[in-house]
Design a protein around this motif. Structure first.
Motif, PDB file in Angstrom:
ATOM      1  N   LEU A   8      -4.023  12.841  39.856  1.00  0.00           N
ATOM      2  CA  LEU A   8      -2.608  13.013  40.149  1.00  0.00           C
ATOM      3  C   LEU A   8      -2.050  11.790  40.872  1.00  0.00           C
ATOM      4  CD1 LEU A   8      -0.253  15.009  39.881  1.00  0.00           C
ATOM      5  CD2 LEU A   8      -0.889  15.918  42.129  1.00  0.00           C
ATOM      6  N   TRP A   9      -2.796  11.246  41.806  1.00  0.00           N
ATOM      7  CA  TRP A   9      -2.351  10.084  42.571  1.00  0.00           C
ATOM      8  C   TRP A   9      -2.230   8.832  41.694  1.00  0.00           C
ATOM      9  CZ3 TRP A   9       0.218   8.192  46.349  1.00  0.00           C
ATOM     10  CH2 TRP A   9       0.028   6.872  46.768  1.00  0.00           C
ATOM     11  N   TYR A  10      -3.328   8.443  41.071  1.00  0.00           N
ATOM     12  CA  TYR A  10      -3.349   7.172  40.344  1.00  0.00           C
ATOM     13  C   TYR A  10      -2.546   7.198  39.045  1.00  0.00           C
ATOM     14  CZ  TYR A  10      -6.785   5.380  43.593  1.00  0.00           C
ATOM     15  OH  TYR A  10      -7.411   4.947  44.732  1.00  0.00           O
ATOM     16  N   ASP A  83      -3.545  20.820  31.925  1.00  0.00           N
ATOM     17  CA  ASP A  83      -2.132  20.729  31.558  1.00  0.00           C
ATOM     18  C   ASP A  83      -1.403  19.754  32.480  1.00  0.00           C
ATOM     19  OD1 ASP A  83       0.146  21.211  30.137  1.00  0.00           O
ATOM     20  OD2 ASP A  83       0.274  23.338  30.627  1.00  0.00           O
ATOM     21  N   PHE A  84      -1.921  18.541  32.516  1.00  0.00           N
ATOM     22  CA  PHE A  84      -1.400  17.510  33.414  1.00  0.00           C
ATOM     23  C   PHE A  84       0.093  17.257  33.181  1.00  0.00           C
ATOM     24  CE2 PHE A  84      -0.934  13.028  34.815  1.00  0.00           C
ATOM     25  CZ  PHE A  84      -1.326  13.194  36.133  1.00  0.00           C
ATOM     26  N   ASN A  85       0.512  17.220  31.914  1.00  0.00           N
ATOM     27  CA  ASN A  85       1.926  16.959  31.616  1.00  0.00           C
ATOM     28  C   ASN A  85       2.831  18.037  32.194  1.00  0.00           C
ATOM     29  OD1 ASN A  85       1.427  14.549  30.336  1.00  0.00           O
ATOM     30  ND2 ASN A  85       1.370  15.448  28.302  1.00  0.00           N
ATOM     31  N   ASP A  90       6.867  19.413  36.135  1.00  0.00           N
ATOM     32  CA  ASP A  90       7.334  20.310  37.188  1.00  0.00           C
ATOM     33  C   ASP A  90       7.660  19.528  38.457  1.00  0.00           C
ATOM     34  OD1 ASP A  90       7.819  23.111  38.059  1.00  0.00           O
ATOM     35  OD2 ASP A  90       6.223  22.641  39.491  1.00  0.00           O
ATOM     36  N   ILE A  91       6.806  18.592  38.819  1.00  0.00           N
ATOM     37  CA  ILE A  91       7.069  17.766  40.011  1.00  0.00           C
ATOM     38  C   ILE A  91       8.345  16.965  39.819  1.00  0.00           C
ATOM     39  CG2 ILE A  91       6.221  15.844  41.415  1.00  0.00           C
ATOM     40  CD1 ILE A  91       3.341  16.933  40.828  1.00  0.00           C
TER      41      ILE A  91
END
Length: 101
Positions: A8-10, A83-85, A90-91
């Motif tokens: 999530l960070w990189y 479901d990274f996308n 959402d963010i």
């Protein structure tokens, strides 16, 4: 950081147009990620957060942060892996950066 937090960070948070703090102290709490300009905390939760004790602790923590005007966004490790996308969309929406609306 966990592998999911690193992902999530990189691959996303580091590229946002806001300063994102990692492992940031807010009062007695250490949050995974904090965006001060938006007063948003992003938490990445492992399976231990599914236990009743942890859920109650998370609820109290979220309520304390909310009392200071901070919104907490929680995402499971599994949702980041599978479901990274959806997580990133959402963010973006919560940050007001979703241009599709």
């Amino acid at each position: 950081m966990t592998p999911e937090e690193k992902h999530l960070w990189y691959d996303f948070l580091k590229k946002l147009p806001y300063h994102v703090r990692r492992q940031h102290n807010i009062e007695n709490y250490i949050v995974d990620f904090y965006i001060a300009e938006k007063k948003i905390v992003i938490e990445v939760d492992g399976t231990q957060h599914n236990s009743p004790e942890h859920q109650e602790s998370d609820k109290q923590r979220d309520e304390a942060l909310a009392s200071w005007g901070i919104t907490v966004l929680r995402y499971s490790n599994e949702s980041i892996r599978k479901d990274f996308n959806m997580v990133t969309e959402d963010i973006l929406r919560k940050l007001g950066l979703d241009e599709s609306e």
